[in-house]
Motif scaffolding. Structure first.
Motif, PDB file in Angstrom:
ATOM      1  N   LYS A  75       0.585  -1.394   0.078  1.00 14.49           N
ATOM      2  CA  LYS A  75      -0.344   0.267  -0.352  1.00 14.49           C
ATOM      3  C   LYS A  75       0.765   1.731   0.293  1.00 14.49           C
ATOM      4  CE  LYS A  75      -3.016   2.642   2.452  1.00 14.49           C
ATOM      5  NZ  LYS A  75      -4.581   3.169   3.515  1.00 14.49           N
ATOM      6  N   LYS A 126       2.616  -7.489 -12.186  1.00 15.50           N
ATOM      7  CA  LYS A 126       2.345  -7.871 -13.847  1.00 15.50           C
ATOM      8  C   LYS A 126       3.113  -9.143 -13.848  1.00 15.50           C
ATOM      9  CE  LYS A 126       1.208  -3.402 -15.257  1.00 15.50           C
ATOM     10  NZ  LYS A 126       1.297  -3.099 -14.031  1.00 15.50           N
ATOM     11  N   TRP A 136       2.869   1.236  -3.989  1.00  9.61           N
ATOM     12  CA  TRP A 136       1.606   1.240  -5.202  1.00  9.61           C
ATOM     13  C   TRP A 136       0.060   2.000  -4.142  1.00  9.61           C
ATOM     14  CZ3 TRP A 136       5.334  -2.567  -4.013  1.00  9.61           C
ATOM     15  CH2 TRP A 136       6.877  -2.615  -3.980  1.00  9.61           C
ATOM     16  N   ILE A 196      -0.404  -8.291  -8.789  1.00  2.94           N
ATOM     17  CA  ILE A 196      -0.772  -7.185  -9.061  1.00  2.94           C
ATOM     18  C   ILE A 196       0.618  -5.808  -9.700  1.00  2.94           C
ATOM     19  CG2 ILE A 196      -2.726  -5.137  -9.270  1.00  2.94           C
ATOM     20  CD1 ILE A 196      -4.106  -7.395  -7.750  1.00  2.94           C
ATOM     21  N   VAL A 197       1.749  -5.861  -8.682  1.00  3.70           N
ATOM     22  CA  VAL A 197       1.825  -4.766  -8.623  1.00  3.70           C
ATOM     23  C   VAL A 197       3.299  -5.185  -9.922  1.00  3.70           C
ATOM     24  CG1 VAL A 197       4.389  -3.812  -7.533  1.00  3.70           C
ATOM     25  CG2 VAL A 197       2.839  -3.897  -6.350  1.00  3.70           C
ATOM     26  N   ALA A 217      -1.881   3.504  -7.293  1.00  6.34           N
ATOM     27  CA  ALA A 217      -2.283   3.509  -8.265  1.00  6.34           C
ATOM     28  C   ALA A 217      -3.971   2.443  -8.195  1.00  6.34           C
ATOM     29  CB  ALA A 217      -1.217   2.312  -8.383  1.00  6.34           C
ATOM     30  N   ASN A 218      -3.629   1.625  -7.340  1.00  8.28           N
ATOM     31  CA  ASN A 218      -5.295   0.274  -8.001  1.00  8.28           C
ATOM     32  C   ASN A 218      -5.858   0.815  -6.702  1.00  8.28           C
ATOM     33  OD1 ASN A 218      -6.093  -2.068  -7.915  1.00  8.28           O
ATOM     34  ND2 ASN A 218      -4.339  -2.361  -9.321  1.00  8.28           N
ATOM     35  N   PRO A 219      -6.965   1.009  -6.413  1.00  5.89           N
ATOM     36  CA  PRO A 219      -7.704   0.337  -4.892  1.00  5.89           C
ATOM     37  C   PRO A 219      -7.065  -0.492  -3.996  1.00  5.89           C
ATOM     38  CG  PRO A 219      -9.318   0.762  -6.548  1.00  5.89           C
ATOM     39  CD  PRO A 219      -8.518   0.749  -7.106  1.00  5.89           C
ATOM     40  N   LEU A 220      -7.028  -1.712  -5.245  1.00  5.45           N
ATOM     41  CA  LEU A 220      -6.729  -3.022  -4.556  1.00  5.45           C
ATOM     42  C   LEU A 220      -6.092  -3.448  -3.630  1.00  5.45           C
ATOM     43  CD1 LEU A 220      -8.560  -5.716  -4.101  1.00  5.45           C
ATOM     44  CD2 LEU A 220      -7.435  -6.262  -6.500  1.00  5.45           C
ATOM     45  N   LEU A 221      -4.949  -2.487  -3.622  1.00  2.00           N
ATOM     46  CA  LEU A 221      -3.419  -2.744  -3.307  1.00  2.00           C
ATOM     47  C   LEU A 221      -3.343  -2.001  -2.193  1.00  2.00           C
ATOM     48  CD1 LEU A 221      -1.851  -1.700  -6.615  1.00  2.00           C
ATOM     49  CD2 LEU A 221      -1.575  -4.990  -5.453  1.00  2.00           C
ATOM     50  N   SER A 222      -4.979  -1.659  -0.848  1.00  2.00           N
ATOM     51  CA  SER A 222      -4.470  -0.739   0.418  1.00  2.00           C
ATOM     52  C   SER A 222      -5.767  -1.506   0.599  1.00  2.00           C
ATOM     53  CB  SER A 222      -5.748   0.438  -0.144  1.00  2.00           C
ATOM     54  OG  SER A 222      -4.444   1.322  -1.064  1.00  2.00           O
TER      55      SER A 222
END
Length: 415
Positions: A181, A344, A184, A341-342, A187-192
């Motif tokens: 979080k 790829k 990264w 996700i980070v 950049a993407n709410p899923l990562l938080s």
């Protein structure tokens, strides 16, 4: 294995709601910061007669009555219809925010108890309890009502894989979620999502050991309890720790024999080696151990170490729930998903899940700090419950099984 009642993950951020379905409940009560879905025991009823209140557990966001019902009814054992067929009225209690403070959601439970008493036809006593965190919510609610000399008219309290003595989430997993979080998450709410869930009020109150950041640290077994957990335990003690009037029943999704789930201590759990993020997570062992190593490209590595911890990942207990919308990722699996996700590209996953609520916590018989208690037969004489049942095998946290469901029904019929 039947699906868990409680989804730790909740819906995917931004996901569209499912198509409308016919409500399976007979009526719905709107509560302040919550909802109760009421299932009458027989057709034609207009009020409850033999009410069983069961509170939802920990997850992000609001309770979903359809999902809660489906988890209880459509798995290994049709719990709702079985209770109804035996003359009980089921009141499923949901919360506007399942990750809010347990003390705040206890006020919703108190309102639900009052509403049930007001709605009741006759004088049959209530059964009140809940799944996972819901068991803590209702435990506190009943004890507070007694302390305030308010009649809750409850004869049975029931907890379902509730972390009475704390829950376990691997510290490396917590740190990894925060690390992702911090670097990264914008950049993407899923990562938080995972980090935010770990740092929610309810998680800080339930977890025996809590990390709030992904910073380098060495954590001793005696440390790491968040102040919110200390405050919650003190608040519970001020109202008597347990309700004194009802009989106290509980079930555990873990074994009571001391048999663990075969996850080895100090083993590789997850490894990532991508262009943005590298590192690994390791299952919990004793002594001085690295449980997480994380490195953002261009920066130095960060390590999380523990000292003198029990081998908690493999301990008997309910297993951390999987996220169906994320390839059935559990706790280590969710870390692998974040790394994927980070970077790829896939991370290497050796162990997807681990124990979430140790059996000794679910039956309130010992502290989860105690390695000997974790892996020995549960001492029934030390339990703070009047009676309990442990599962034959270690299964998913809050999974509704025939074994546990039939035991609950038999105990309710005794009253």
């Amino acid at each position: 294995m039947s699906k868990p009642v409680v989804s730790i993950w909740g819906p995917l951020p931004g996901a569209q709601p499912a198509s409308a379905q016919a409500a399976p409940w007979d009526t719905k009560w709107d509560l302040h910061n919550g909802t109760a879905w009421v299932f009458y025991g027989s057709s034609g009823q207009r009020s409850v007669k033999r009410p069983v209140i069961l509170a939802d557990g920990f997850a992000p966001g609001a309770s979903n009555g359809q999902l809660l019902y489906a988890g209880l009814e459509n798995g290994d054992y049709p719990f709702i219809s079985t209770l109804r067929n035996n003359g009980f009225d089921v009141v499923l209690l949901g919360f506007a925010d399942r990750s809010a403070s347990i003390l705040d959601n206890a006020e919703v439970a108190i309102e639900c108890i009052r509403r049930t008493i007001a709605d009741r036809e006759g004088a049959a006593p209530l059964t009140v309890g809940g799944f996972s965190m819901g068991g803590l919510v209702t435990r506190y609610a009943l004890a507070k009502m007694e302390r305030q000399r308010e009649q809750h008219e409850t004869s049975t309290y029931l907890s379902y894989d509730t972390p009475h003595h704390g829950a376990w989430l691997p510290l490396g997993v917590q740190a990894f979620a925060h690390f992702v979080k911090e670097h990264w998450g914008g950049a993407n709410p899923l990562l938080s999502l995972y980090s935010d869930l770990v740092n929610s009020p309810a998680a800080r109150q339930m977890l025996r050991w809590h990390l709030g950041t992904g910073a380098e640290a060495t954590l001793d077994v005696a440390a790491g309890q968040h102040q919110e957990r200390t405050d919650f335990l003190n608040a519970l003690e001020r109202v008597g720790d347990w309700p004194m009037i009802p009989r106290l029943l509980g079930v555990a999704n873990g074994t009571g024999t001391g048999a663990g789930n075969s996850i080895p201590a100090g083993d590789d759990a997850m490894a990532a080696d991508g262009p943005e993020l590298a590192g690994g997570l390791y299952t919990q062992g004793g002594g001085l151990q690295t449980v997480a190593r994380m490195e953002k490209t261009g920066q130095g590595p960060v390590e999380i170490r523990t000292r003198n911890f029990p081998e908690l990942d493999g301990a008997p207990g309910g297993l951390f729930p999987k996220a169906p919308f994320l390839e059935d990722a559990a706790n280590f699996g969710m870390a692998a998903m974040l790394a994927k996700i980070v970077n790829k590209e896939p991370a290497e996953l050796t162990h997807n899940t681990s124990t979430f609520v140790p059996t000794v916590s679910a039956v309130a018989s010992a502290d989860i700090d105690d390695p000997a208690a974790l892996y020995n037969k549960v001492d029934r004489e030390r339990s703070e419950l009047h009676d309990f049942l442990c599962a034959t095998t270690n299964e998913g946290h809050t999974a509704m099984t025939r074994e546990l469901g039939e035991w609950i029904l038999a105990k309710l019929q005794e009253a």
